[in-house]
Design an enzyme around this catalytic site. Structure first.
Site, PDB file in Angstrom:
ATOM      1  N   GLY A 356      51.768  74.052 -14.046  1.00  0.00           N
ATOM      2  CA  GLY A 356      50.565  74.462 -13.336  1.00  0.00           C
ATOM      3  C   GLY A 356      50.308  73.570 -12.143  1.00  0.00           C
ATOM      4  N   CYS A 357      49.182  73.784 -11.477  1.00  0.00           N
ATOM      5  CA  CYS A 357      48.881  73.018 -10.267  1.00  0.00           C
ATOM      6  C   CYS A 357      48.553  71.563 -10.580  1.00  0.00           C
ATOM      7  CB  CYS A 357      47.737  73.662  -9.493  1.00  0.00           C
ATOM      8  SG  CYS A 357      46.191  73.726 -10.396  1.00  0.00           S
ATOM      9  N   THR A 358      48.196  71.265 -11.833  1.00  0.00           N
ATOM     10  CA  THR A 358      47.885  69.884 -12.205  1.00  0.00           C
ATOM     11  C   THR A 358      48.972  69.253 -13.054  1.00  0.00           C
ATOM     12  OG1 THR A 358      46.686  70.561 -14.189  1.00  0.00           O
ATOM     13  CG2 THR A 358      45.408  70.359 -12.160  1.00  0.00           C
TER      14      THR A 358
END
Length: 389
Positions: A356-358
């Site tokens: 994911g983006c994190t």
């Protein structure tokens, strides 16, 4: 008594009053030495920095071969002599702290740097920047968090916020620190200023100064200090901040701060003032107290747990029947991702890994989210929810 003697006494009293206003302690200034030889910008740069630090309330000594007004010189002929002289002055108690360009800290000791973030001009401690807290990365980062808290408290921050930079080991560090907090060691976790929050920080948080103490491994911290201190000067002149900071470690009783050979006069001056703050803030006493608190919270046992390699099973695990997976579970360490997926399969929960983006994520069906989270938490693949920050 003659008029001249009276004037001398009055002058001495006014000087002591001035020292009090600057140092905060009657008649005493922090005694800080700095080694001058080896600087890429010349020995005179260090002398100039020391002279400015002296005007700011430091009883400054330069270990070198030159002189400058307002500063004591401890004369030496080379770097080897400089470090011997530094050790001698520290051992005899003739100085309270020393700033130097390199020092062979023992394993278990690493330095906590201090920067000024460009986003909002906020000071932030980087834990850590040189040295090796532990040969195990996660154990080292857990210790780094404690070292950062010690340094921040010595600089007057009573309850510093702590963030963990999103590097390898961050999630396991978060789990260990959460355990430490639950067992009695007070950690004030910071919250990322990104929308999803959490104590694991993104690059944006470095620029914004989202935490008082930013925890990472020392190699990453070393890189951060170099970038933050020299990005306005093209890289060859470190002009901003306070340098790589003091060596902290349990049982280490010398106050030695590190700068770089590329450090310019403004940073060296900042490092000497940083040392002065730590002296006045009684760093050694705070370190002793914090280590005692951490051990009461079972630090040793928690650190042993960070070294355990978690495996779902050595046997081949088959995936359950494939399902639509739209629910994301974050907080998984990248090195543990595939083991976490197999653990869920073993518990009859279909899961897939993703990014994911994190950071790394596990994908499960919406209906299985709560079950999956509980399984992962019970097996320490992700941290339990925290009601903080």
């Amino acid at each position: 008594m003659s008029e001249k003697q009276v004037n001398q006494i009055i002058g001495k009293v006014f000087n002591q009053l001035a020292d009090t206003l600057i140092s905060g302690e009657y008649g005493q200034k922090p005694r800080v030495a700095v080694t001058a030889m080896g600087s890429e910008h010349g020995e005179q740069t260090i002398f100039q920095a020391a002279a400015k630090a002296a005007k700011g309330g430091i009883d400054a000594t330069v270990i070198g071969s030159k002189t400058i007004e307002g500063v004591t010189t401890a004369f030496v002929e080379n770097e080897d002599q400089a470090h011997k002289k530094m050790e001698e002055l520290l051992d005899k108690g003739e100085i309270d702290a020393c700033v130097t360009m390199h020092y062979p800290f023992p394993i278990g000791v690493s330095t906590v740097g201090r920067i000024v973030t460009p986003g909002k001009g906020k000071e932030m401690f980087i834990a850590t920047t040189t040295g090796t807290s532990s040969t195990d990365k996660v154990e080292g980062m857990v210790k780094n968090a404690i070292y950062g808290i010690i340094t921040a408290k010595a600089c007057g921050i009573k309850n510093p916020t702590v963030g963990i930079l999103n590097v390898d080991g961050a999630r396991q560090t978060e789990i260990a620190l959460t355990k430490l907090k639950e067992q009695g060691y007070d950690i004030n976790f910071a919250a990322s200023q990104r929308a999803d929050g959490g104590a694991v920080m993104r690059g944006n948080d470095l620029l914004m100064g989202s935490a008082d103490v930013m925890v990472m491994d020392s190699l990453t911290g070393n890189l951060m200090i170099k970038i933050f201190s020299s990005y306005t000067a093209g890289g060859n002149y470190e002009s901003l901040g306070y340098g790589y900071g003091p060596g902290i470690g349990e049982g280490f009783d010398k106050l030695i701060l590190i700068i770089s050979r590329a450090s310019g006069a403004p940073l060296v001056e900042g490092a000497m003032k940083f040392a002065g703050e730590l002296v006045k803030g009684n760093l050694k006493a705070i370190a002793k107290e914090e280590f005692e608190k951490a051990h009461k919270a079972n630090l040793t046992e928690i650190l042993k747990g960070t070294k355990l390699v978690k495996k779902s099973s050595e046997d081949e695990v088959k995936a359950p029947k494939k399902e639509v997976v739209t629910s994301q579970i974050s907080g998984i360490e990248i090195m543990d991702l595939e083991d976490a997926v197999k653990l869920l399969w073993k518990n009859n929960v279909y899961a897939e890994s993703g990014m994911g983006c994190t950071g790394p994520i596990i994908l499960v069906n919406e209906a299985n989210t709560e079950t999956a989270i509980k399984v992962l938490q019970d097996n320490e693949f992700i941290a339990k929810e925290k009601t903080c920050c």
